[in-house]
Design an enzyme around this catalytic site. Structure first.
Site, PDB file in Angstrom:
ATOM      1  N   ILE A   1       0.833  -1.197   0.000  1.00  0.00           N
ATOM      2  CA  ILE A   1       0.000   0.000   0.000  1.00  0.00           C
ATOM      3  C   ILE A   1       0.873   1.254   0.000  1.00  0.00           C
ATOM      4  O   ILE A   1       0.633   2.202  -0.759  1.00  0.00           O
ATOM      5  CB  ILE A   1      -0.938   0.012   1.219  1.00  0.00           C
ATOM      6  CG1 ILE A   1      -1.882  -1.184   1.173  1.00  0.00           C
ATOM      7  CG2 ILE A   1      -1.736   1.316   1.280  1.00  0.00           C
ATOM      8  CD1 ILE A   1      -2.849  -1.164   0.024  1.00  0.00           C
TER       9      ILE A   1
ATOM     10  N   LYS B   1     -10.484  -6.248   9.120  1.00  0.00           N
ATOM     11  CA  LYS B   1     -10.292  -7.194  10.225  1.00  0.00           C
ATOM     12  C   LYS B   1     -10.416  -6.520  11.584  1.00  0.00           C
ATOM     13  O   LYS B   1     -10.421  -7.194  12.622  1.00  0.00           O
ATOM     14  CB  LYS B   1      -8.936  -7.883  10.072  1.00  0.00           C
ATOM     15  CG  LYS B   1      -8.893  -8.813   8.863  1.00  0.00           C
ATOM     16  CD  LYS B   1      -7.537  -9.429   8.663  1.00  0.00           C
ATOM     17  CE  LYS B   1      -7.586 -10.413   7.489  1.00  0.00           C
ATOM     18  NZ  LYS B   1      -8.017  -9.798   6.230  1.00  0.00           N
TER      19      LYS B   1
ATOM     20  N   GLY C   1      -3.088  -8.898  -4.658  1.00  0.00           N
ATOM     21  CA  GLY C   1      -1.704  -8.808  -5.104  1.00  0.00           C
ATOM     22  C   GLY C   1      -0.746  -8.242  -4.093  1.00  0.00           C
ATOM     23  O   GLY C   1       0.459  -8.186  -4.354  1.00  0.00           O
TER      24      GLY C   1
ATOM     25  N   GLU D   1      -9.196 -16.984  12.350  1.00  0.00           N
ATOM     26  CA  GLU D   1      -9.709 -16.669  11.010  1.00  0.00           C
ATOM     27  C   GLU D   1     -11.229 -16.810  10.981  1.00  0.00           C
ATOM     28  O   GLU D   1     -11.792 -17.760  11.521  1.00  0.00           O
ATOM     29  CB  GLU D   1      -9.080 -17.586   9.968  1.00  0.00           C
ATOM     30  CG  GLU D   1      -9.478 -17.245   8.548  1.00  0.00           C
ATOM     31  CD  GLU D   1      -8.816 -18.122   7.512  1.00  0.00           C
ATOM     32  OE1 GLU D   1      -8.849 -17.774   6.320  1.00  0.00           O
ATOM     33  OE2 GLU D   1      -8.266 -19.171   7.896  1.00  0.00           O
TER      34      GLU D   1
END
Length: 640
Positions: A304, A422, A463, A562
């Site tokens: 990022i 998250k 990606g 998860e």
């Protein structure tokens, strides 16, 4: 005695290797000449019997001498000895047939002049016998040379996996190689197993390890270029596990340049996997937000952060500060941006250090008079943060607090935190570390009169390092299997360009305290994504319906912490913004005292390496997390 035999064999091999081409030609001519009397006497014996053989031997001797001279001349003229034994094939046999016919015709003409009266039948038999003897002699010499070479312990003994056309061509090419000798084939085709091809046995694949041990095989050559890369990789891996060295042979089309010698895997464009139209391609760049200003990007070398730097440079800022903990990542992004910065007239300032270093953060912000901070530095890999909770909380929470407070003190105009989906009712340590970072920024936003603090929350970035696409690409390139934690796992996805554009646009929208979220459409099923990537790479998925497929998808089970499905909002409602695809949520926040208490307890826990105390901070202040990695219903949570 064994040493003497070995020395003799070595001397023979060296003598044969040292023969010149002219000497080898002379040997072949001499062999043909020596075969002439054998062929002629055999023809006389067939035609007249043993009683007349002795009588005719002396009569034909002068004619035979002339035939030998003519035969030598014809052999050289027809370039018979120019054909190497290893290349002696159907074409060579045809030339030998023409040569034998001419020699028989010459013998018949000369015999007629000398009045030998042997009859033309004798000369026909002579030609046939000479032809067969010459062909047999060449094959016998080839086998003798191969036997001598094979006993040379210095040569590399190879087994060819694949007895098809390519394998057969390879075996012929290696017949008289100075270093490599083929000793056997192996093939999955049951029809070929047990046969002999090109003089070599064809083995079952299960017999390869024992055969290799018995015969001293040094290497296995995969000669199956038509087989898919994953299947070749699977065979190679199975053989390598037995201790054999394995090499793959390219196809003939690749060798002559008709196919590029590249991996079959073709990267999938991230936008093709979104399941929706990309957002932001038509967004105008907010040049005025960044033009002529000093921008600091923390985590500048990450997925990022590096894209933030590229897009910010399009706005032609006066100075771009690259704040990065990893030396390699900082070197890479600094080198990449050099040319772009010169074109934009922007000064690049690389800063090597951690956002948890308060003195460095204050020094950089004040010395370079930073206007906008884009905070992308974070530990984001869920399993790693789960296994290193103290480091994850220290970097993500305390690092954010340090940089944000330093930005407030330095009079930075805007501070934008890059967060994650998250953070919403998290079940792993990385999630609450980002939620606590959001709470810290929300607290500063409520108390700041000058600096605008805001957050941008988005889902998985296609990606990015450690994300599912690079992982699947690597697994497919290795031949599989592709690992999937659960068949029903779904995730929101966006491209890195979309994510960065969202951050930059949110910076212009921000008034203070907002959590900006992108309308990301419907979540994508990871199992479907895995199948798309396998098929997009030109392979097929191996499952019950297709047991002969290339790549298998294996379910490994959910990792600690998860979730099956991710969320983007903690509350129920959201606000619209100046862009239809971006909305904002004003979520419930902690008070200043609660934030200060949480940070103080967390600092003490990190300082004393008390992971249990650090996780107790998470369990107390983060909605949806129980402190044990379980999702807790919102109404049972500690009031925020």
């Amino acid at each position: 005695m064994e040493v003497q035999n070995g020395l003799y064999r070595f001397e023979m091999i060296e003598y044969i290797k040292n023969l010149t081409f002219a000497q080898k030609q002379a040997v072949l001519v001499l062999v043909d000449i020596l075969l002439l009397p054998i062929a002629l006497f055999s023809a006389i014996l067939v035609q007249f019997g043993w009683s007349a053989l002795a009588e005719h031997v002396w009569r034909v001797a002068p004619m035979l001498a002339l035939v030998a001279v003519v035969a030598a001349a014809l052999s050289i003229l027809l370039r018979i000895p120019n054909t190497r034994l290893v290349a002696y094939d159907y074409g060579g046999v045809q030339k030998t047939g023409v040569f034998a016919a001419l020699v028989a015709l010459t013998a018949g003409v000369l015999g007629g002049f000398q009045g030998l009266d042997l009859g033309w039948g004798t000369y026909v038999v002579f030609g046939l016998v000479f032809f067969l003897a010459s062909v047999f002699a060449r094959f016998a010499m080839l086998q003798f040379l191969l036997l001598v070479y094979q006993r040379d312990t210095s040569r590399c003994r190879v087994l060819i996996y694949g007895a098809g056309t390519t394998g057969l061509q390879l075996a012929h090419a290696l017949r008289a190689h100075d270093v490599i000798v083929p000793v056997a084939f192996a093939d999955d085709n049951a029809v070929l197993q047990g046969q002999r091809i090109a003089g070599l046995p064809v083995l079952k694949p299960s017999r390869v390890p024992s055969f290799a041990a018995e015969r001293g095989v040094d290497r296995v050559l995969l000669a199956m270029p038509s087989l898919s890369l994953p299947k070749q990789t699977q065979i190679a891996r199975r053989l390598e596990e037995t201790g054999l060295e394995v090499q793959a042979l390219p196809s003939f089309a690749q060798l002559i340049g008709e196919e590029a010698l590249v991996e079959k895997f073709a990267p999938v464009l991230p936008g093709q996997l979104l399941g929706r139209a990309q957002v932001g391609d038509s967004w105008p760049a907010e040049d005025s937000e960044y033009s002529g200003r000093t921008i600091l990007v923390s985590g500048a070398g990450g997925s990022i952060g590096s894209e933030l730097c590229r897009q910010v440079l399009a706005g032609k800022p006066a100075k771009l500060v690259l704040y990065e903990l990893s030396e390699l990542a900082l070197y890479t992004i600094n080198a990449e941006l050099g040319g772009l910065a010169r074109d934009a007239g922007t000064e690049i300032v690389p800063i090597l250090g951690s956002v948890t270093d308060a003195r460095l953060a204050r020094k950089v912000l004040n010395e370079h008079e930073v206007d906008i901070v884009l905070h992308a530095a974070a530990y984001k890999h869920v399993p790693l943060v789960e296994a290193n909770a103290l480091s994850g909380l220290a970097n993500n929470v305390l690092g954010t607090s340090t940089l944000a407070r330093a930005s407030l003190e330095a009079g930075v105009k805007r501070f934008i935190l890059v967060s994650s989906d998250k953070a919403v009712r998290p079940t792993n340590v990385m999630g609450p570390s980002k939620r606590l970072a959001e709470l810290v920024v929300q607290d500063l936003a409520a108390r700041s009169d000058g600096t605008i603090f805001a957050m941008v929350r988005f889902g998985n970035v296609l990606g990015s390092s450690g994300s599912v696409i690079p992982l699947f690409q690597e697994q497919i390139a290795r031949g599989g299997p592709v690992t999937l934690t659960h068949p029903d796992v779904k995730r929101y996805f966006m491209t890195v360009q979309e994510a960065v554009r969202l951050v930059l646009r949110a910076s212009s929208f921000a008034k203070g305290g907002e959590v900006f979220v992108l309308d990301m459409g419907q979540p994508v099923q990871i199992a479907k994504l895995a199948r798309q990537m396998v098929e997009g790479a030109g392979y097929s998925v191996r499952d019950r319906e297709n047991p002969d497929g290339d790549i298998e998808v294996v379910i490994t089970g959910l990792r600690p912490g998860e979730k099956l499905n991710e969320e983007l909002l903690i509350g129920e409602g959201h606000l619209t913004t100046a862009h239809e695809k971006i909305f904002a949520a004003r979520e419930v926040k902690l008070s200043e005292i609660e934030v200060a208490s949480a940070l103080r307890t967390l600092r003490e826990a990190v300082a004393t390496a008390d992971e249990k105390a650090a996780l107790s901070v998470v369990g107390r202040w983060v909605e949806g997390w129980s402190g044990e990695g379980d999702v807790v219903a919102p109404d049972t949570q500690h009031p925020a």
